[in-house]
Design a protein around this motif. Structure first.
Motif, PDB file in Angstrom:
ATOM      1  N   ARG A 199       0.838  -1.194   0.075  1.00 34.32           N
ATOM      2  CA  ARG A 199      -0.001  -0.113  -0.104  1.00 34.32           C
ATOM      3  C   ARG A 199       0.766   1.363   0.107  1.00 34.32           C
ATOM      4  O   ARG A 199       0.788   2.340  -0.753  1.00 34.32           O
TER       5      ARG A 199
ATOM      6  N   THR B  42       2.370   2.115  -3.333  1.00 32.47           N
ATOM      7  CA  THR B  42       1.320   2.786  -4.451  1.00 32.47           C
ATOM      8  C   THR B  42       1.372   4.436  -4.156  1.00 32.47           C
ATOM      9  O   THR B  42       1.119   5.087  -5.124  1.00 32.47           O
TER      10      THR B  42
ATOM     11  N   ASP C 154      -0.008  -0.184  -9.767  1.00 35.79           N
ATOM     12  CA  ASP C 154      -0.370  -1.524 -10.141  1.00 35.79           C
ATOM     13  C   ASP C 154       0.286  -2.367  -8.965  1.00 35.79           C
ATOM     14  O   ASP C 154       1.491  -2.862  -9.412  1.00 35.79           O
TER      15      ASP C 154
ATOM     16  N   GLU D 195      -0.029  -5.636  -5.965  1.00 39.89           N
ATOM     17  CA  GLU D 195      -0.829  -6.667  -5.347  1.00 39.89           C
ATOM     18  C   GLU D 195      -0.086  -7.159  -4.074  1.00 39.89           C
ATOM     19  O   GLU D 195       1.071  -7.523  -4.389  1.00 39.89           O
ATOM     20  N   SER D 196      -0.830  -7.189  -3.023  1.00 35.97           N
ATOM     21  CA  SER D 196       0.174  -7.688  -1.735  1.00 35.97           C
ATOM     22  C   SER D 196      -0.400  -9.092  -1.420  1.00 35.97           C
ATOM     23  O   SER D 196      -1.819  -9.244  -1.386  1.00 35.97           O
TER      24      SER D 196
ATOM     25  N   ARG E 132       3.640  -7.609  -5.543  1.00 33.96           N
ATOM     26  CA  ARG E 132       3.772  -7.894  -6.968  1.00 33.96           C
ATOM     27  C   ARG E 132       3.634  -6.270  -7.471  1.00 33.96           C
ATOM     28  O   ARG E 132       2.468  -6.035  -7.283  1.00 33.96           O
TER      29      ARG E 132
ATOM     30  N   ARG F 252       1.236  -4.452 -16.949  1.00 27.03           N
ATOM     31  CA  ARG F 252       1.833  -5.869 -16.612  1.00 27.03           C
ATOM     32  C   ARG F 252       2.818  -6.587 -17.500  1.00 27.03           C
ATOM     33  O   ARG F 252       3.126  -7.761 -17.376  1.00 27.03           O
TER      34      ARG F 252
END
Length: 144
Positions: free
Chosen positions: A25, A28, A34, A36-37, A44, A50
């Motif tokens: 978080r 970001t 982009d 992802e935890s 990621r 991507r």
């Protein structure tokens, strides 16, 4: 093995900086949109729709003055480490010492990443100081 290193003074206490460098978080706010935890703390980071994904795993629990990540993907990033160390610097400032350590070679990509990390340090500084610059990397491009 070559390392990328930077040091920047931030007009904020370490307690405001460590969440920005120890969580997906937090990333970001200054690094990548982009993110992802995973439940195990793995993060990621997706770049350019991507087409590039970097996976980083925390190296132990962060402390109030230290966070470190092991890079698990990328031809040149795999096996490198991201290290954030914070020290009081007087005048209500914190010195952030950053290293992207353990590169195999000082390639052109290494040099490019050094330049990018320099820009990222100023975005991190701004985020910690409450200026909300947003991440350098939007989902599909650089955020300029």
């Amino acid at each position: 093995m070559p390392d990328i290193t930077h040091m920047i003074r931030i007009a904020a206490p370490a307690s405001q900086i460590i969440p920005l460098v120890s969580t997906g978080r937090g990333f970001t706010q200054w690094w990548a949109e982009d993110v992802e935890s995973g439940p195990d703390g793995t993060v990621r980071l997706g770049f350019f729709n991507r087409s590039t994904i970097y996976i980083v795993r925390p190296e132990g629990a962060p402390t109030p003055a230290h966070a470190a990540w092991r890079c698990e993907s990328g031809d040149e990033w795999s096996g490198t480490r991201l290290v954030f160390d914070l020290q009081p610097a007087g005048n209500n400032e914190t010195a952030l010492k950053f290293a992207h350590a353990g590169w195999r070679n000082a390639t052109d990509y290494f040099v490019s990443c050094n330049t990018t990390w320099g820009e990222l340090m100023y975005r991190l500084k701004a985020a910690a100081e409450g200026k909300s610059p947003g991440p350098l990397f939007a989902r599909n491009a650089l955020a300029y």
